[in-house]
Design an enzyme around this catalytic site. Sequence first.
Site, PDB file in Angstrom:
ATOM      1  N   ASP A   1      -7.942  -5.407   0.120  1.00  0.00           N
ATOM      2  CA  ASP A   1      -8.440  -6.190  -1.012  1.00  0.00           C
ATOM      3  C   ASP A   1      -8.063  -7.654  -0.949  1.00  0.00           C
ATOM      4  O   ASP A   1      -8.576  -8.460  -1.722  1.00  0.00           O
ATOM      5  CB  ASP A   1      -7.918  -5.587  -2.320  1.00  0.00           C
ATOM      6  CG  ASP A   1      -8.526  -4.228  -2.551  1.00  0.00           C
ATOM      7  OD1 ASP A   1      -9.723  -4.102  -2.296  1.00  0.00           O
ATOM      8  OD2 ASP A   1      -7.806  -3.316  -2.947  1.00  0.00           O
TER       9      ASP A   1
ATOM     10  N   HIS B   1       0.852  -1.188   0.000  1.00  0.00           N
ATOM     11  CA  HIS B   1       0.000   0.000   0.000  1.00  0.00           C
ATOM     12  C   HIS B   1       0.881   1.228   0.000  1.00  0.00           C
ATOM     13  O   HIS B   1       1.947   1.229   0.611  1.00  0.00           O
ATOM     14  CB  HIS B   1      -0.904   0.018   1.249  1.00  0.00           C
ATOM     15  CG  HIS B   1      -2.055   0.945   1.099  1.00  0.00           C
ATOM     16  ND1 HIS B   1      -1.966   2.278   1.407  1.00  0.00           N
ATOM     17  CD2 HIS B   1      -3.312   0.731   0.645  1.00  0.00           C
ATOM     18  CE1 HIS B   1      -3.123   2.849   1.154  1.00  0.00           C
ATOM     19  NE2 HIS B   1      -3.960   1.940   0.691  1.00  0.00           N
TER      20      HIS B   1
HETATM   21  N1  CMC Z   1       3.963  -7.551  -4.919  1.00  0.00           N
HETATM   22  C1  CMC Z   1       5.312  -7.584  -5.092  1.00  0.00           C
HETATM   23  N2  CMC Z   1       6.098  -6.504  -4.952  1.00  0.00           N
HETATM   24  C2  CMC Z   1       5.527  -5.345  -4.621  1.00  0.00           C
HETATM   25  C3  CMC Z   1       4.137  -5.227  -4.419  1.00  0.00           C
HETATM   26  C4  CMC Z   1       3.355  -6.394  -4.572  1.00  0.00           C
HETATM   27  N3  CMC Z   1       2.031  -6.372  -4.399  1.00  0.00           N
HETATM   28  N4  CMC Z   1       3.813  -3.956  -4.106  1.00  0.00           N
HETATM   29  C5  CMC Z   1       4.975  -3.284  -4.111  1.00  0.00           C
HETATM   30  N5  CMC Z   1       6.000  -4.116  -4.419  1.00  0.00           N
HETATM   31  C6  CMC Z   1       7.451  -3.774  -4.467  1.00  0.00           C
HETATM   32  C7  CMC Z   1       7.775  -2.987  -5.721  1.00  0.00           C
HETATM   33  O1  CMC Z   1       8.146  -3.844  -6.794  1.00  0.00           O
HETATM   34  C8  CMC Z   1       8.905  -2.126  -5.241  1.00  0.00           C
HETATM   35  O2  CMC Z   1      10.063  -2.952  -5.180  1.00  0.00           O
HETATM   36  P1  CMC Z   1      11.529  -2.324  -5.517  1.00  0.00           P
HETATM   37  O3  CMC Z   1      11.759  -1.322  -4.416  1.00  0.00           O
HETATM   38  O4  CMC Z   1      12.450  -3.472  -5.486  1.00  0.00           O
HETATM   39  O5  CMC Z   1      11.404  -1.680  -6.864  1.00  0.00           O
HETATM   40  C9  CMC Z   1       8.540  -1.803  -3.797  1.00  0.00           C
HETATM   41  O6  CMC Z   1       7.692  -2.887  -3.378  1.00  0.00           O
HETATM   42  C10 CMC Z   1       7.778  -0.492  -3.630  1.00  0.00           C
HETATM   43  O7  CMC Z   1       6.685  -0.491  -4.553  1.00  0.00           O
HETATM   44  P2  CMC Z   1       6.039   0.815  -5.188  1.00  0.00           P
HETATM   45  O8  CMC Z   1       5.360   0.467  -6.461  1.00  0.00           O
HETATM   46  O9  CMC Z   1       7.073   1.894  -5.227  1.00  0.00           O
HETATM   47  O10 CMC Z   1       4.988   1.194  -4.081  1.00  0.00           O
HETATM   48  P3  CMC Z   1       3.751   2.143  -4.293  1.00  0.00           P
HETATM   49  O11 CMC Z   1       3.500   2.792  -2.987  1.00  0.00           O
HETATM   50  O12 CMC Z   1       3.929   3.059  -5.455  1.00  0.00           O
HETATM   51  O13 CMC Z   1       2.570   1.141  -4.675  1.00  0.00           O
HETATM   52  C11 CMC Z   1       0.650  -0.214  -4.634  1.00  0.00           C
HETATM   53  C12 CMC Z   1       1.497   0.812  -3.868  1.00  0.00           C
HETATM   54  C13 CMC Z   1      -0.622  -0.484  -3.825  1.00  0.00           C
HETATM   55  C14 CMC Z   1       0.232   0.369  -6.005  1.00  0.00           C
HETATM   56  C15 CMC Z   1       1.472  -1.514  -4.821  1.00  0.00           C
HETATM   57  O14 CMC Z   1       1.845  -2.037  -3.567  1.00  0.00           O
HETATM   58  C16 CMC Z   1       0.727  -2.563  -5.644  1.00  0.00           C
HETATM   59  O15 CMC Z   1       0.758  -2.507  -6.876  1.00  0.00           O
HETATM   60  N6  CMC Z   1       0.031  -3.536  -4.970  1.00  0.00           N
HETATM   61  C17 CMC Z   1      -0.773  -4.504  -5.663  1.00  0.00           C
HETATM   62  C18 CMC Z   1      -2.112  -3.890  -6.033  1.00  0.00           C
HETATM   63  C19 CMC Z   1      -3.015  -3.696  -4.826  1.00  0.00           C
HETATM   64  O16 CMC Z   1      -3.172  -4.590  -4.011  1.00  0.00           O
HETATM   65  N7  CMC Z   1      -3.643  -2.513  -4.757  1.00  0.00           N
HETATM   66  C20 CMC Z   1      -4.628  -2.225  -3.722  1.00  0.00           C
HETATM   67  C21 CMC Z   1      -4.239  -1.106  -2.842  1.00  0.00           C
HETATM   68  S1  CMC Z   1      -5.331  -1.020  -1.429  1.00  0.00           S
HETATM   69  C22 CMC Z   1      -6.830  -0.502  -2.058  1.00  0.00           C
HETATM   70  C23 CMC Z   1      -6.919   0.946  -2.232  1.00  0.00           C
HETATM   71  O17 CMC Z   1      -6.779   1.680  -1.220  1.00  0.00           O
HETATM   72  O18 CMC Z   1      -7.153   1.370  -3.370  1.00  0.00           O
END
Ligand code: CMC
Length: 435
Positions: free
Chosen positions: A370, A312
Amino acid sequence: MRESKIKPVGSATLTYNNKSYELPAFSGTEGPEVLDIRKLYGDADVFTYDPGFTSTASCESDITFIDGDKGILLYRGYSIDQLAEHSNFLEVCYLLLHGELPSKAEMAKFDKAITFHTMVHEQLAQFFRGFRRDAHPMAVMCGVVGALSAFYHDSTDINDRRQREIASHRLIAKMPTLAAMAYKYSMGQPFVYPLNTLGYTENFLRMTFSVPAEEYKVNPVLAKALDTIFILHADHEQNASTSTVRLAGSSGANPFACIAAGIACLWGPAHGGANEAALKMLEEIGTVDRIPEYVKKAKDPDDNFRLSGFGHRVYKNYDPRAKAMQIQCHKVLDEIGHHDDPTLKIAVALEKIALEDDYFVQRKLYPNIDFYSGITLRALGFPTSMFTALFALARTVGWIAQWKEMLEDPHQKIGRPRQIYTGKQQRDYTPLTKR
Ligand code: CMC
């Protein structure tokens, strides 16, 4: 108009190109202090750069507070755990909109005001018939919610307080009716009119799952679970869809158009679409022994795959909504006699494996709301395509509360971010004959 509650707490000095600039600092009631950069461009001719707004507070807000490190979520100061356990969705709607829990009389008045608006203009049924039967419910919701502005002209003047209030009541009241209609349309079943002797969530379940040929009795355990799910989704501070609603509203767009914009943003798999994606992923994994294969894929930097329902932007701890969701998941599966649901087994095992894995620990990736909501919603009888529409239904009150707050904020301006331009510098046009 809303009064600003931020307090000055000193300043920071920024030195840039050998000149110093004082940036005032402010504090709210909780959370990090902010540095005020509003005059920076005018004074120093420099922008700040923050794609994804990870370090930017876009507004002052009294509604929702999140402490992502501690895993705390408060609506108007009340913790999500207490609200999920003791309140109900309609009361939470009142709280989000008005800032305080209602008295008995206030609650009765609010309940009546919402219930009064549950029906939709009959012409909207025709509007639905313009869609293909296999249209995604979110595509339908974007369309019909936007179309409300064509049906309720008497509540589109955003400068009229009473019209804003009526639009708010209409949106909260009509979302369940429209979501149920989207479901019925996809099933080829007749639309079911609301029955105002039922409560908000019971009414929605009946409009969704009853058919005219049979008697329908609302199961109170399932209704309570869905009502709690609505509470958990009701607001979440300045997330992507809420920021979209605020941005759309900042131009003076009408409330129905703004909420339609929020629905469009919510649809994405990184936001509201994640519950659908999480369930699909659990089904695809299929058996517990295949989990390591998926965890390996999620960790592979050359693979785009991510564990849906994990991670998240704000929570770097267990998402407090995920805990309450997990409780509801077990209650629903017990009630319908699916204690041995294979997807739940995979979810529990995957959660355990991921929480012990260094990759997830180091990045503070925990299950989010989720992760368990898909299993729960499927057990309640909803097809995956309806999951995000249910999220939209519940989030509507948060969007409206934030939209209303924005309009009442004296510092409100049209949202207009800037950029760092990296395209071509000015050059002369070459006629086609010379290219
Ligand atoms: N599985 C594997 N790796 C992950 C995941 C995941 N679900 N989420 C983040 N990472 C890794 C990502 O690859 C990155 O690694 P590195 O530092 O080596 O490059 C690191 O963690 C940080 O990720 P980020 O993309 O910079 O983090 P963010 O804050 O931009 O993204 C997120 C947040 C929710 C978009 C992301 O965690 C994600 O895509 N999760 C899966 C989709 C999901 O479950 N979304 C629902 C969010 S909750 C509902 C809502 O409030 O809308």
